[in-house]
Design a protein around this motif. Structure first.
Motif, PDB file in Angstrom:
ATOM      1  N   TYR A  96     -34.577 -24.392  -9.903  1.00 20.11           N
ATOM      2  CA  TYR A  96     -34.285 -23.943  -8.542  1.00 20.11           C
ATOM      3  C   TYR A  96     -35.348 -24.352  -7.532  1.00 20.11           C
ATOM      4  O   TYR A  96     -35.113 -24.275  -6.336  1.00 20.11           O
ATOM      5  CB  TYR A  96     -34.106 -22.428  -8.512  1.00 20.11           C
ATOM      6  N   THR A  97     -36.485 -24.792  -8.000  1.00 17.27           N
ATOM      7  CA  THR A  97     -37.524 -25.260  -7.084  1.00 17.27           C
ATOM      8  C   THR A  97     -37.008 -26.433  -6.252  1.00 17.27           C
ATOM      9  O   THR A  97     -37.450 -26.631  -5.121  1.00 17.27           O
ATOM     10  CB  THR A  97     -38.774 -25.682  -7.879  1.00 17.27           C
ATOM     11  N   ALA A  98     -36.052 -27.182  -6.793  1.00 17.00           N
ATOM     12  CA  ALA A  98     -35.495 -28.331  -6.086  1.00 17.00           C
ATOM     13  C   ALA A  98     -34.793 -27.924  -4.790  1.00 17.00           C
ATOM     14  O   ALA A  98     -34.668 -28.733  -3.871  1.00 17.00           O
ATOM     15  CB  ALA A  98     -34.515 -29.073  -6.993  1.00 17.00           C
ATOM     16  N   LEU A  99     -34.345 -26.702  -4.695  1.00 21.80           N
ATOM     17  CA  LEU A  99     -33.622 -26.259  -3.506  1.00 21.80           C
ATOM     18  C   LEU A  99     -34.553 -25.988  -2.331  1.00 21.80           C
ATOM     19  O   LEU A  99     -34.121 -26.003  -1.179  1.00 21.80           O
ATOM     20  CB  LEU A  99     -32.799 -25.007  -3.832  1.00 21.80           C
ATOM     21  N   SER A 100     -35.819 -25.733  -2.604  1.00 26.62           N
ATOM     22  CA  SER A 100     -36.814 -25.535  -1.554  1.00 26.62           C
ATOM     23  C   SER A 100     -38.184 -25.894  -2.134  1.00 26.62           C
ATOM     24  O   SER A 100     -38.960 -25.008  -2.508  1.00 26.62           O
ATOM     25  CB  SER A 100     -36.789 -24.092  -1.057  1.00 26.62           C
ATOM     26  N   PRO A 101     -38.504 -27.196  -2.216  1.00 22.73           N
ATOM     27  CA  PRO A 101     -39.754 -27.604  -2.861  1.00 22.73           C
ATOM     28  C   PRO A 101     -41.016 -27.050  -2.202  1.00 22.73           C
ATOM     29  O   PRO A 101     -42.002 -26.792  -2.881  1.00 22.73           O
ATOM     30  CB  PRO A 101     -39.726 -29.130  -2.759  1.00 22.73           C
ATOM     31  N   ASP A 102     -40.989 -26.850  -0.895  1.00 18.89           N
ATOM     32  CA  ASP A 102     -42.170 -26.340  -0.205  1.00 18.89           C
ATOM     33  C   ASP A 102     -42.396 -24.848  -0.451  1.00 18.89           C
ATOM     34  O   ASP A 102     -43.529 -24.374  -0.396  1.00 18.89           O
ATOM     35  CB  ASP A 102     -42.054 -26.597   1.298  1.00 18.89           C
ATOM     36  N   PRO A 104     -41.230 -22.504  -3.392  1.00 22.13           N
ATOM     37  CA  PRO A 104     -40.498 -22.315  -4.658  1.00 22.13           C
ATOM     38  C   PRO A 104     -39.832 -20.943  -4.797  1.00 22.13           C
ATOM     39  O   PRO A 104     -38.785 -20.833  -5.422  1.00 22.13           O
ATOM     40  CB  PRO A 104     -41.573 -22.490  -5.726  1.00 22.13           C
ATOM     41  N   GLU A 105     -40.423 -19.929  -4.187  1.00 21.18           N
ATOM     42  CA  GLU A 105     -39.803 -18.596  -4.283  1.00 21.18           C
ATOM     43  C   GLU A 105     -38.451 -18.578  -3.581  1.00 21.18           C
ATOM     44  O   GLU A 105     -37.496 -17.966  -4.059  1.00 21.18           O
ATOM     45  CB  GLU A 105     -40.709 -17.517  -3.675  1.00 21.18           C
ATOM     46  N   LYS A 106     -38.369 -19.252  -2.426  1.00 22.64           N
ATOM     47  CA  LYS A 106     -37.093 -19.354  -1.717  1.00 22.64           C
ATOM     48  C   LYS A 106     -36.094 -20.152  -2.541  1.00 22.64           C
ATOM     49  O   LYS A 106     -34.915 -19.821  -2.591  1.00 22.64           O
ATOM     50  CB  LYS A 106     -37.271 -20.017  -0.356  1.00 22.64           C
ATOM     51  N   GLY A 107     -36.579 -21.209  -3.175  1.00 21.95           N
ATOM     52  CA  GLY A 107     -35.706 -22.012  -4.025  1.00 21.95           C
ATOM     53  C   GLY A 107     -35.135 -21.196  -5.167  1.00 21.95           C
ATOM     54  O   GLY A 107     -33.956 -21.322  -5.506  1.00 21.95           O
ATOM     55  N   GLN A 108     -35.974 -20.348  -5.773  1.00 24.83           N
ATOM     56  CA  GLN A 108     -35.498 -19.470  -6.843  1.00 24.83           C
ATOM     57  C   GLN A 108     -34.402 -18.539  -6.315  1.00 24.83           C
ATOM     58  O   GLN A 108     -33.385 -18.333  -6.971  1.00 24.83           O
ATOM     59  CB  GLN A 108     -36.658 -18.635  -7.412  1.00 24.83           C
ATOM     60  N   HIS A 109     -34.655 -17.984  -5.160  1.00 20.83           N
ATOM     61  CA  HIS A 109     -33.679 -17.058  -4.573  1.00 20.83           C
ATOM     62  C   HIS A 109     -32.358 -17.776  -4.283  1.00 20.83           C
ATOM     63  O   HIS A 109     -31.278 -17.280  -4.626  1.00 20.83           O
ATOM     64  CB  HIS A 109     -34.255 -16.442  -3.302  1.00 20.83           C
ATOM     65  N   TYR A 110     -32.416 -18.943  -3.636  1.00 17.86           N
ATOM     66  CA  TYR A 110     -31.201 -19.700  -3.322  1.00 17.86           C
ATOM     67  C   TYR A 110     -30.465 -20.113  -4.588  1.00 17.86           C
ATOM     68  O   TYR A 110     -29.241 -20.042  -4.665  1.00 17.86           O
ATOM     69  CB  TYR A 110     -31.531 -20.947  -2.502  1.00 17.86           C
ATOM     70  N   GLY A 111     -31.215 -20.560  -5.563  1.00 17.90           N
ATOM     71  CA  GLY A 111     -30.597 -21.006  -6.812  1.00 17.90           C
ATOM     72  C   GLY A 111     -29.865 -19.883  -7.524  1.00 17.90           C
ATOM     73  O   GLY A 111     -28.739 -20.061  -8.007  1.00 17.90           O
ATOM     74  N   ILE A 112     -30.506 -18.731  -7.606  1.00 21.44           N
ATOM     75  CA  ILE A 112     -29.864 -17.590  -8.266  1.00 21.44           C
ATOM     76  C   ILE A 112     -28.608 -17.182  -7.499  1.00 21.44           C
ATOM     77  O   ILE A 112     -27.568 -16.903  -8.105  1.00 21.44           O
ATOM     78  CB  ILE A 112     -30.852 -16.421  -8.408  1.00 21.44           C
ATOM     79  N   LEU A 113     -28.682 -17.153  -6.178  1.00 24.55           N
ATOM     80  CA  LEU A 113     -27.500 -16.804  -5.388  1.00 24.55           C
ATOM     81  C   LEU A 113     -26.360 -17.784  -5.621  1.00 24.55           C
ATOM     82  O   LEU A 113     -25.202 -17.381  -5.786  1.00 24.55           O
ATOM     83  CB  LEU A 113     -27.845 -16.749  -3.898  1.00 24.55           C
ATOM     84  N   LEU A 114     -26.663 -19.080  -5.656  1.00 28.71           N
ATOM     85  CA  LEU A 114     -25.607 -20.078  -5.868  1.00 28.71           C
ATOM     86  C   LEU A 114     -24.991 -19.973  -7.254  1.00 28.71           C
ATOM     87  O   LEU A 114     -23.766 -20.013  -7.404  1.00 28.71           O
ATOM     88  CB  LEU A 114     -26.164 -21.489  -5.648  1.00 28.71           C
ATOM     89  N   VAL A 115     -25.818 -19.846  -8.266  1.00 26.17           N
ATOM     90  CA  VAL A 115     -25.311 -19.752  -9.634  1.00 26.17           C
ATOM     91  C   VAL A 115     -24.485 -18.480  -9.803  1.00 26.17           C
ATOM     92  O   VAL A 115     -23.392 -18.506 -10.384  1.00 26.17           O
ATOM     93  CB  VAL A 115     -26.480 -19.822 -10.638  1.00 26.17           C
TER      94      VAL A 115
END
Length: 146
Positions: A96-102, A104-115
């Motif tokens: 999920y870091t790929a969703l917000s590389p700058d 990573p916590e936001k990327g984790q959040h976005y990734g979990i929401l999408l999945v």
């Protein structure tokens, strides 16, 4: 039809609340118990209750079978696309870091929401499909044979 008036009115009042609760479980699943599977089942229950009280034909008018089948496929596509996107930008599958590389916590959040959104849409589609399949079949014996 009129002899079930109270049941129909109560059902119409409850369905909105059930759907709202399903959305709550869906979007708070990463912070509290719940998530896509639970939200999908709760959302499907709203349509199933509607079908039980008002009839299968009415339920299929509100949520046609072709939409339900597309929902099941769309949810899997959302889930897989989240993982494939992370592969295309150079990370591991479902990293999920790929969703917000700058951030990573936001990327984790976005990734979990999408999945979890993908899981919820798929579970709703599959549960309603199962309901439609069981209720639309022709009975083997008539009611008097019981």
């Amino acid at each position: 039809m009129r002899h079930h008036l109270i049941l129909r009115v109560i059902t119409k009042l409850l369905i909105g609340s059930i759907m709202l609760f399903a959305l709550y479980v869906q979007f708070h699943g990463d912070y509290s118990p719940g998530g896509g599977f639970q939200a999908g089942v709760i959302m499907a229950v709203a349509f199933i209750i509607y079908g039980v009280v008002f009839s299968l034909d009415e339920a299929q008018r509100v949520l046609p079978p072709w939409v339900v089948h597309k929902m099941a496929a769309l949810g899997v596509l959302i889930y897989a696309a989240t993982g494939v996107y992370s592969l295309f930008v150079g990370y591991g599958f479902l990293d999920y870091t790929a969703l917000s590389p700058d951030y990573p916590e936001k990327g984790q959040h976005y990734g979990i929401l999408l999945v979890e959104l993908g899981v919820g849409v798929t579970v709703t589609g599959v549960m309603v499909t199962i309901y439609y399949a069981f209720t639309s079949r022709t009975p083997i014996m008539d009611d008097e044979a019981w």
